[in-house]
Design a protein around this motif. Structure first.
Motif, PDB file in Angstrom:
ATOM      1  N   PRO A   7       0.824  -1.224   0.000  1.00 13.93           N
ATOM      2  CA  PRO A   7       0.000   0.000   0.000  1.00 13.93           C
ATOM      3  C   PRO A   7       0.848   1.260   0.000  1.00 13.93           C
ATOM      4  N   ASP A   8       0.231   2.381  -0.359  1.00 11.51           N
ATOM      5  CA  ASP A   8       0.917   3.667  -0.399  1.00 11.51           C
ATOM      6  C   ASP A   8       1.062   4.196   1.023  1.00 11.51           C
ATOM      7  N   VAL A   9       2.169   3.840   1.657  1.00 12.56           N
ATOM      8  CA  VAL A   9       2.328   4.071   3.091  1.00 12.56           C
ATOM      9  C   VAL A   9       2.708   5.504   3.455  1.00 12.56           C
ATOM     10  N   LYS A  10       3.304   6.230   2.535  1.00 12.42           N
ATOM     11  CA  LYS A  10       3.855   7.535   2.902  1.00 12.42           C
ATOM     12  C   LYS A  10       2.804   8.483   3.470  1.00 12.42           C
ATOM     13  N   GLN A  11       1.576   8.399   2.950  1.00 12.81           N
ATOM     14  CA  GLN A  11       0.523   9.292   3.416  1.00 12.81           C
ATOM     15  C   GLN A  11      -0.019   8.885   4.786  1.00 12.81           C
ATOM     16  N   ALA A  12       0.287   7.667   5.212  1.00 13.83           N
ATOM     17  CA  ALA A  12      -0.295   7.148   6.454  1.00 13.83           C
ATOM     18  C   ALA A  12       0.701   7.103   7.610  1.00 13.83           C
ATOM     19  N   MET A  13       1.942   7.515   7.370  1.00 19.73           N
ATOM     20  CA  MET A  13       2.975   7.422   8.402  1.00 19.73           C
ATOM     21  C   MET A  13       2.720   8.426   9.528  1.00 19.73           C
ATOM     22  N   ILE A  14       2.613   7.936  10.752  1.00 21.14           N
ATOM     23  CA  ILE A  14       2.493   8.794  11.931  1.00 21.14           C
ATOM     24  C   ILE A  14       3.884   9.315  12.290  1.00 21.14           C
ATOM     25  N   PRO A  15       4.047  10.624  12.527  1.00 18.67           N
ATOM     26  CA  PRO A  15       5.356  11.109  12.985  1.00 18.67           C
ATOM     27  C   PRO A  15       5.706  10.457  14.324  1.00 18.67           C
ATOM     28  N   LEU A  16       6.842   9.778  14.377  1.00 19.18           N
ATOM     29  CA  LEU A  16       7.230   9.067  15.592  1.00 19.18           C
ATOM     30  C   LEU A  16       8.571   9.573  16.110  1.00 19.18           C
ATOM     31  N   ASP A  17       8.667   9.666  17.417  1.00 21.17           N
ATOM     32  CA  ASP A  17       9.892  10.079  18.103  1.00 21.17           C
ATOM     33  C   ASP A  17      10.586   8.811  18.580  1.00 21.17           C
ATOM     34  N   PHE A  18      11.634   8.369  17.858  1.00 19.93           N
ATOM     35  CA  PHE A  18      12.315   7.122  18.202  1.00 19.93           C
ATOM     36  C   PHE A  18      13.000   7.200  19.565  1.00 19.93           C
ATOM     37  N   ALA A  19      13.545   8.374  19.889  1.00 16.19           N
ATOM     38  CA  ALA A  19      14.198   8.523  21.191  1.00 16.19           C
ATOM     39  C   ALA A  19      13.173   8.353  22.319  1.00 16.19           C
ATOM     40  N   LYS A  20      11.985   8.906  22.133  1.00 15.03           N
ATOM     41  CA  LYS A  20      10.905   8.763  23.118  1.00 15.03           C
ATOM     42  C   LYS A  20      10.485   7.295  23.208  1.00 15.03           C
ATOM     43  N   MET A  21      10.402   6.625  22.071  1.00 18.50           N
ATOM     44  CA  MET A  21      10.074   5.200  22.067  1.00 18.50           C
ATOM     45  C   MET A  21      11.082   4.418  22.895  1.00 18.50           C
ATOM     46  N   ALA A  22      12.368   4.783  22.737  1.00 19.06           N
ATOM     47  CA  ALA A  22      13.422   4.086  23.478  1.00 19.06           C
ATOM     48  C   ALA A  22      13.328   4.364  24.972  1.00 19.06           C
ATOM     49  N   ARG A  23      13.121   5.641  25.335  1.00 22.35           N
ATOM     50  CA  ARG A  23      13.064   6.020  26.750  1.00 22.35           C
ATOM     51  C   ARG A  23      11.913   5.340  27.471  1.00 22.35           C
ATOM     52  N   GLU A  24      10.761   5.249  26.799  1.00 22.32           N
ATOM     53  CA  GLU A  24       9.554   4.759  27.455  1.00 22.32           C
ATOM     54  C   GLU A  24       9.288   3.288  27.193  1.00 22.32           C
ATOM     55  N   ARG A  25      10.172   2.641  26.464  1.00 14.11           N
ATOM     56  CA  ARG A  25       9.960   1.258  26.057  1.00 14.11           C
ATOM     57  C   ARG A  25       9.698   0.334  27.250  1.00 14.11           C
ATOM     58  N   GLY A  26      10.596   0.377  28.233  1.00 17.86           N
ATOM     59  CA  GLY A  26      10.487  -0.544  29.363  1.00 17.86           C
ATOM     60  C   GLY A  26       9.176  -0.391  30.115  1.00 17.86           C
ATOM     61  N   GLN A  27       8.808   0.837  30.425  1.00 18.60           N
ATOM     62  CA  GLN A  27       7.577   1.083  31.173  1.00 18.60           C
ATOM     63  C   GLN A  27       6.345   0.730  30.353  1.00 18.60           C
ATOM     64  N   ASN A  28       6.365   1.093  29.066  1.00 19.49           N
ATOM     65  CA  ASN A  28       5.204   0.786  28.221  1.00 19.49           C
ATOM     66  C   ASN A  28       5.007  -0.717  28.049  1.00 19.49           C
ATOM     67  N   LEU A  29       6.098  -1.450  27.891  1.00 25.75           N
ATOM     68  CA  LEU A  29       5.978  -2.900  27.744  1.00 25.75           C
ATOM     69  C   LEU A  29       5.505  -3.545  29.044  1.00 25.75           C
ATOM     70  N   ALA A  30       5.997  -3.038  30.171  1.00 23.14           N
ATOM     71  CA  ALA A  30       5.547  -3.574  31.456  1.00 23.14           C
ATOM     72  C   ALA A  30       4.053  -3.314  31.646  1.00 23.14           C
ATOM     73  N   ASP A  31       3.618  -2.100  31.306  1.00 25.52           N
ATOM     74  CA  ASP A  31       2.193  -1.767  31.425  1.00 25.52           C
ATOM     75  C   ASP A  31       1.355  -2.635  30.488  1.00 25.52           C
ATOM     76  N   TRP A  32       1.822  -2.795  29.260  1.00 25.63           N
ATOM     77  CA  TRP A  32       1.069  -3.599  28.297  1.00 25.63           C
ATOM     78  C   TRP A  32       0.948  -5.050  28.789  1.00 25.63           C
ATOM     79  N   SER A  33       2.058  -5.614  29.244  1.00 26.17           N
ATOM     80  CA  SER A  33       2.045  -7.012  29.686  1.00 26.17           C
ATOM     81  C   SER A  33       1.128  -7.221  30.876  1.00 26.17           C
TER      82      SER A  33
END
Length: 334
Positions: free
Chosen positions: A298-324
């Motif tokens: 599919p034509d993905v470029k129009q659907a890409m959400i702006p993402l902050d990779f550094a924020k993803m990294a910082r919050e990864r542990g807590q978000n995964l713990a919450d999800w689990s």
């Protein structure tokens, strides 16, 4: 005399063998198994003195393995791991800052944006919803067009999604919901979606395979797997729901900065030859000029959400713990 000559001959043979021995690189990856072979073959043809030894698993498993081995690294290179994971591994000192030859040609949006860059995007990979058209028709359920559609009662028990703790595909979708909707609305959405989930898988591509086989009606999964299955004749639609999709980069980074061979692999992996291979599977690659459409992708470029990779990294542990703690009860057995 004969023994002396024999010993000399054996010694010469040993030296010749040593001189032609290949250097073996241990490369950790989360690449899909069906694309690893062509990448390895092309690199080893360009560098016949180097051999790749793959260690392959899902994104979450590879990330955890690298963190566990931090004090005694076993990998030389990480190739084909999510940029969000590599941002975390950089914070932890697992991957080393390195500026490969040709890095200036890469799309700035697909590489480490911070000082002393350490990871570089080979391609961008995306989520999608794989919807079994034949199953939907027989059940009288129309294809979803938005994330909200997946909350409808008719989808109860008919959706599969990757577990974000073990799958990078799952994690980038969770991160996309949290960053695009905000924490409160993001978790509220996932709570509602959980009621319709049949299973959380440990593979990012499996939900699409399950949808193609009629095991579930819809699978939140990898666009790549959906495109390939549809090309092969599977009765599925590859849908980008309104509200945007999660995405990440399959990237490369150096672990063993004392190895010239490891640096050669990183250099090659961001170059033109490698990018031409990536473009056979992904419509967005590191060298933007080499990006091209992929069949049934599919034509993905129009659907890409702006993402902050550094924020993803910082919050990864807590978000995964919450999800689990909230949702792990529906995960498939490992």
């Amino acid at each position: 005399m004969k023994m002396t000559k024999l010993a000399a001959l054996l010694g010469m043979m040993t030296l010749a063998t040593t001189a032609h021995a290949k250097e073996v690189l241990t490369v950790y990856t989360a690449f899909e198994t069906d694309i690893m072979g062509p990448y390895q073959q092309a690199f080893e043809q360009a560098h016949p003195d180097i051999e790749i030894k793959w260690v392959r698993d899902s994104t979450g498993v590879i990330t955890a393995k690298l963190l566990a081995e931090k004090a005694r690294p076993q990998a030389d290179v990480v190739w084909g791991l999510a940029g969000s994971s590599l941002a975390l591994l950089k914070q932890e000192g697992v991957i080393k800052p390195y500026l490969p030859a040709g890095a200036e040609a890469l799309d700035p949006g697909l590489r480490d944006p911070q000082a002393n860059p350490a990871w570089y995007g080979n391609d961008a990979f995306f989520n999608a919803v794989c919807f079994n058209e034949a199953m939907g028709k027989s059940l009288g359920i129309p294809a979803p067009t938005s994330w909200e559609d997946l909350l409808k009662p008719e989808f109860k028990g008919k959706i599969a999604m990757p577990n974000p703790a073990s799958s990078g595909t799952g994690f980038m979708m969770v991160a996309a919901w949290l960053q695009s909707l905000g924490d409160d609305k993001g978790w509220a959405y996932m709570e509602k979606l959980h009621g319709n989930i049949a299973q959380y898988t440990h593979s990012g591509s499996k939900p699409c395979v399950q949808a193609a086989q009629g095991e579930v009606l819809a699978g939140i999964s990898m666009s790549l797997r959906g495109a390939k299955l549809k090309t092969q004749g599977a009765p599925i639609s590859v849908i980008l729901p309104k509200g945007g999709i999660g995405w990440d980069t399959e990237s490369v980074a150096l672990v063993n900065d004392q190895s010239a061979a490891a640096k050669a692999l990183v250099d090659w992996s961001i170059g033109e030859s490698a990018n031409r291979l990536y473009s056979q599977n992904y419509p967005v690659v590191g060298i933007a000029a080499l990006s091209k459409p992929v069949p049934n992708y599919p034509d993905v470029k129009q659907a890409m959400i702006p993402l902050d990779f550094a924020k993803m990294a910082r919050e990864r542990g807590q978000n995964l713990a919450d999800w689990s703690s909230r949702f792990d009860g529906k995960s498939e057995a490992q």
